[in-house]
Every structure is written in structure tokens, then in C-alpha cells.
Enzyme design. Structure first.
Site, PDB file in Angstrom:
ATOM      1  N   GLU A   1      33.120  28.978 -23.433  1.00  0.00           N
ATOM      2  CA  GLU A   1      33.048  29.794 -22.220  1.00  0.00           C
ATOM      3  C   GLU A   1      33.642  29.086 -21.006  1.00  0.00           C
ATOM      4  OE1 GLU A   1      29.029  27.575 -22.300  1.00  0.00           O
ATOM      5  OE2 GLU A   1      30.484  28.386 -23.719  1.00  0.00           O
TER       6      GLU A   1
ATOM      7  N   CYS B   1      26.648  25.614 -29.015  1.00  0.00           N
ATOM      8  CA  CYS B   1      25.927  24.345 -28.884  1.00  0.00           C
ATOM      9  C   CYS B   1      24.577  24.431 -29.595  1.00  0.00           C
ATOM     10  CB  CYS B   1      25.792  23.969 -27.416  1.00  0.00           C
ATOM     11  SG  CYS B   1      25.406  22.220 -27.138  1.00  0.00           S
TER      12      CYS B   1
ATOM     13  N   HIS C   1      31.564  24.286 -25.874  1.00  0.00           N
ATOM     14  CA  HIS C   1      31.316  25.380 -24.931  1.00  0.00           C
ATOM     15  C   HIS C   1      32.627  26.109 -24.612  1.00  0.00           C
ATOM     16  CE1 HIS C   1      27.078  24.524 -23.870  1.00  0.00           C
ATOM     17  NE2 HIS C   1      27.410  23.289 -24.223  1.00  0.00           N
TER      18      HIS C   1
END
Length: 547
Positions: A521, A380, A519
Site C-alpha cells: 500500500e 504483514c 506493505h
């Protein structure tokens, strides 16, 4: 029709209700049941989207664009069940809905009260999707006795009475403190917590007791007697070296069996725990270690980057190495040489964030990784900083920056390589946003598709050219500088399907340098590591062998 398990906490916060809920969900799955987990938070914010990470840790984002509590990340990581907008609610959201109905006249002029109007709203939320799964696990945030949580406790009390007998149970998490001076585990805090719970009409069926020491049979029997639960339903929860030991640890202590007994499910299906046995094996039997620096602005609170830390652990498990994470404050080298702070690391990760503070340090971290050939993953804002670094130091745009920083300062100081995203396509409709809009829920949120360039590094990592990842941002890299940057070797290797929004950049001649606008993750799991994190750690392993 789902069976409901309500998870509450007492004595102190941060005992691990979210982890216990997630572990229990995974154990029920191991016995062949379908589950869904929910979080009910008492705070008055509509959602955590506008909270500082120092206040609430990271914001977990769902595929359908909900900004939620980080516990939903635990739920997904342990069960693999994608969270939804209907899996998280706060007092603020409940009260907003009630007040909207009152303004519309839905209550036909009645006096609006916590009971029954607020509690009914909570019960309606609890009932969403109850026909979809075998078990619905609902965690109540905070601790019993908190004034903000009382409507939720009253709602689950009513809900359990509305359902047929045996369809709802209550699991209460408490603390058994150990007093070294007397060499004793003290049960009184647990007794008082259960008494508080009983005073509002809820009697726990299962007690999960956090303890640093084994619970002697005498204390276990005492807890069962004074808290009015079966002795077998007093479950110990000890401190663990890794959270991913929790499913096996809770199974050894009999938590899943206690739950099935409380529902009178007999004979109980035998659990298949091979997935978690493999996870535990990968945690404890590693073939080395790598050192990764996370260069961020919220490094004083690890929960601000909870999913990133866990995704790195998953990447380590995929490569059978331990990932040693060091938290590096980007502000430390905003105006100085980053080398003393970053030398010795096998990889560098720059995570997301908001605001200008610490961004010069992040830009220097990207430059350090690019020039030294160190694996770099920018997420990001970390991608945006990598693009600004390339524009400044490679493409000759010395004044390159972000429109976000100019908005914050109230003056134009930079050539905006990163701009405020005012319009984008979501599904089959166009979404428009202005700089002055409300902050909450106005970003590009949730899952979006991207198309990867054939033959690029990311296409190799993903083993394909079509992906879908979760977003949370309101600023975007400007494509009008794409040609100039690609001439210098910074490839825009992932784009939105319409070709307007950059999703991924990578340096073509670098061992491993990737920036992503989304994102990744948020979708990583211990039994299914995200491919970007798995390959990032693999690249770090290669770097460690060259040192």
C-alpha cells in the site's frame, strides 16, 4: 538552487496542511517543475515508529527505512516522488542530534541554547538537497502558537533571511468558520492566527482558507486587508468528495498561480493537468461497486490504515469501480463465528499490526475467506495470520502460533510458526537484532527485493519475478514448516533473494488468496495503482458478479 515554500497552520489542527502541500507539489509538477516535500514535526518522539496508531495514525515507511508521518504518504501519492529519510524530522530527532554533538564536544564548551544551536540544526536539515529540485515544500506540523513548534518557526524565519530575497515564501492555512445562527463566515480566527504568526516575525504571502461555504468578495477583501496579503493570494479550500479532486480544485482557486506570483515567476508555464483530469474521471464515473472488509485492531481510527484505504481506492480506479470499505474489529469475533460479520463482502483484507489482541479474529477471517473462496489479501501480520490458520486447520498443527504472542504473555503457549527475526541481510551487510533491543527503528525497515515463483499468481499480477517492496516488521514466517504447508497447497510464491525469508504465500486452488510480508500500500498512487491492489479489486469485482 531551490525555492522554498513553508506551509504553516493556524486556528485548529487537521485542516489539511499535508493535503494542501501535496496538491501544490503536484500542480508545480504539472507546470514542469521538480519538487520535494518535507515534514517538520514538533513532537519529542524521535520518529512515530513507537507511537500507537491511535495516537498518530499509520507510520509511513520510506525506501531507505525511515519511519515517518503519514503526510509523507500524501506527498508520494500526489507527486510520485519517493520520500527519503531526509524528508521527515521531529523535535526529538533534532534535540538528539544537538545533544550528541554536545557530548562529543563539537560545540567547544559553549552553552547550548535553542537559539542558535537547535535552530541551526533545523536550518541544516532544511538545506539538505536544496540543489536537487526547483521547489522545496516544507510543512510545519501543529499550529502557530504551539510551544513545541516555536523553534521550527524561528528556524524558518531565520532561514528565509539567510537566503536571497525572493527565494522563500510562506503559505498559511487557516479556518473560516461558518456561524449558521448569523449566516456569516467569520474572518476573526484567521486574523488572529496571522497576527500570531506575524508576532514571531513571519508574514504570510499566501492564505489558504478552509471553508464550508463560498467566500464572498467582501470577506476575501477584508482578509486581504487585515492580514496584509494580496486579495489574489487569499485562496479558498472547500470540502471535497475525494482528496484526489484537490489538485484541480486548488488550481481553479488559483493556488499555483499565487505561488508563482509570490516568486515573481513570469510568464508562468502553463499546467498540464491531464493526469488529474483522468484521476477525477475515474473517481466520478464508475461502473459499479464492491464491498471490502478491512479486519483489523485499530478500526476506530481510519488514519491507522490510511495508505491501505487509499490503495483500495486506487485499485477501484484501475477497475473503474467504487470500493466501499467497511472497518471490522477483529476482536468482535475472537471467540465467535465470523460469518455474521463477514458475509456479504466481496473481498477481505487483513492489515498489519502488533501484539496478540484481535489475532484470533484475524485468523478466523483468513479461514472464512479460504473456505468460502472469497478474495483475501493479508498484509504483514495478515500474512502471518493466514499461515497460522493454514497450519492449524489444514496441516494439523493445532497449537500453531507466533513467538510474538508468547513474548507478550511471558510464557510458551504455541508452536512458533512465526518467529522473532534475529538476523537478515540488508544490502551487503548482515543486520542483527535481539528481543530486548530498543523498539524504535529496530525492525526490518525499508525496501527489500524478492524473487517470485514462475507461473504463480503473484508473478502474473506483477508481470515478472523480481520485485522490490517496503517492509516494517520484526517477526517472520518460519521456513522449516514450508514443505509441510506446501504439501497442503499453500505455496511460498515469493522469497528473499537468499531464499531464507518468505515474502509471499498464496493458496494454489483459491480464486485469489495472497499474503505478503511487506506493505504494498505504501507504493500505490492514484495515477499508478499498485498491481496487487488493482488485481485484488478485480477479483472482488468477479466475486460480486457471482453473488
Amino acid at each position: 538552487m531551490a525555492r522554498f515554500i513553508f506551509i504553516t497552520g493556524g486556528v485548529v489542527s487537521s485542516l489539511g496542511k499535508g493535503l494542501a502541500s501535496a496538491a501544490l507539489g503536484s500542480l508545480l509538477q504539472a507546470r514542469g517543475y521538480s519538487v520535494r516535500l518535507r515534514k517538520l514535526d514538533p513532537y519529542l518522539n524521535v520518529d512515530p515508529g513507537t507511537m500507537s496508531p491511535f495516537e498518530h495514525g499509520e507510520v509511513f515507511v520510506t525506501d531507505d527505512g525511515a519511519e515517518t508521518d503519514l503526510d509523507l504518504g500524501h506527498y508520494e501519492r500526489f507527486t510520485g516522488v519517493p520520500a527519503r529519510n531526509t524528508d521527515s524530522v521531529s523535535s526529538g530527532r533534532i534535540y538528539s542530534s544537538v545533544l550528541e554533538k554536545e557530548r562529543r564536544g563539537d560545540y567547544l564548551g559553549k552553552t547550548i541554547q535553542v537559539v542558535p544551536h537547535v535552530t541551526n540544526e533545523i536550518k541544516e536539515f532544511l538545506a539538505i538537497g536544496e540543489d536537487e529540485v526547483d521547489f522545496m515544500l516544507c510543512e510545519i506540523g501543529g499550529t502557530v502558537g504551539d510551544i513545541e513548534g516555536l523553534p521550527f518557526f524561528e528556524a524558518i524565519r531565520q532561514f528565509s533571511h539567510d537566503k536571497p530575497r525572493g527565494q522563500c515564501i510562506f503559505m498559511h492555512l487557516t479556518l473560516l468558520p461558518y456561524l449558521a445562527a448569523s449566516g456569516e463566515l467569520k474572518t476573526k480566527p484567521t486574523q488572529h492566527s496571522v497576527k500570531e504568526l506575524q508576532s514571531i516575525g513571519i508574514a504570510p504571502d499566501i492564505l489558504v482558507c478552509r471553508s464550508e461555504q463560498p467566500i464572498p468578495e467582501k470577506e476575501r477583501s477584508k482578509i486581504a486587508l487585515f492580514c496584509n496579503v494580496r486579495k489574489e493570494a487569499v485562496v479558498a479550500a472547500y470540502d471535497l468528495k475525494s482528496i484526489y479532486e484537490a489538485p484541480l480544485a486548488y488550481h481553479r482557486e488559483g493556488l499555483d498561480q499565487a505561488v508563482l506570483d509570490a516568486f515573481a515567476i513570469s510568464p508562468a508555464p502553463k499546467p498540464d493537468l491531464r493526469v488529474w483530469e483522468d484521476v477525477a474521471d475515474r473517481i466520478h464515473n464508475t461502473d459499479g461497486a464492491v464491498n471490502v472488509a478491512i479486519v483489523g485492531k485499530y478500526t476506530q481510527l481510519e488514519d491507522a490504515y490510511k495508505s491501505i484505504k487509499e490503495a483500495l481506492t486506487h485499485g477501484g480506479m484501475a477497475n473503474r469501480v467504487k470500493v466501499n470499505v467497511s472497518w471490522v474489529d477483529a476482536e468482535v469475533f475472537d471467540t465467535t463465528d465470523p460469518a455474521p460479520h463477514l458475509e456479504g463482502f466481496h473481498a477481505i483484507l487483513v492489515p498489519g499490526g502488533f501484539g496478540e489482541r484481535g489475532t484470533e479474529g484475524k485468523i478466523k477471517a483468513a479461514q472464512f475467506a479460504r473456505e468460502r473462496g472469497i478474495p483475501y489479501l493479508g498484509i504483514c501480520l495478515g500474512m502471518q495470520m493466514a499461515v497460522i490458520e493454514a497450519a492449524r486447520n489444514v496441516a494439523g498443527m493445532a497449537n500453531a502460533g507466533s513467538e510474538e504472542f508468547d513474548h507478550e504473555a511471558g510464557e510458551k503457549r504455541f508452536t512458533p510458526v512465526v518467529y522473532h527475526l534475529k538476523e537478515w541481510v540488508q544490502g551487503n551487510k548482515t543486520v542483527a537484532r535481539k528481543v530486548g533491543d530498543d523498539k524504535g527503528g529496530t525492525m526490518r525497515l525499508g525496501a527489500y527485493s524478492a524473487t517470485l515463483t514462475e507461473g504463480s499468481k503473484v508473478a502474473q499480477v506483477y508481470e515478472g519475478t523480481a520485485i522490490e517492496e517496503r517492509h516494517r516488521h520484526r517477526y517472520e514466517v518460519d521456513t522449516k514448516y514450508r514443505a509441510k504447508l506446501e504439501e497442503q497447497g499453500l505455496l511460498f510464491s515469493g522469497m528473499s533473494p537468499d531464499g531464507r525469508l518468505p515474502e509471499i504465500v498464496e493458496w494454489k486452488d483459491h480464486p485469489w488468496f495472497i499474503g505478503v510480508q511487506f506493505h504494498p500500500e505504501l507504493k500505490s498512487k492514484p495515477f499508478a495503482p499498485h498491481p496487487l491492489f488493482a488485481d485484488f479489486v478485480r477479483a472482488a469485482v468477479e466475486t460480486s458478479r457471482l453473488v
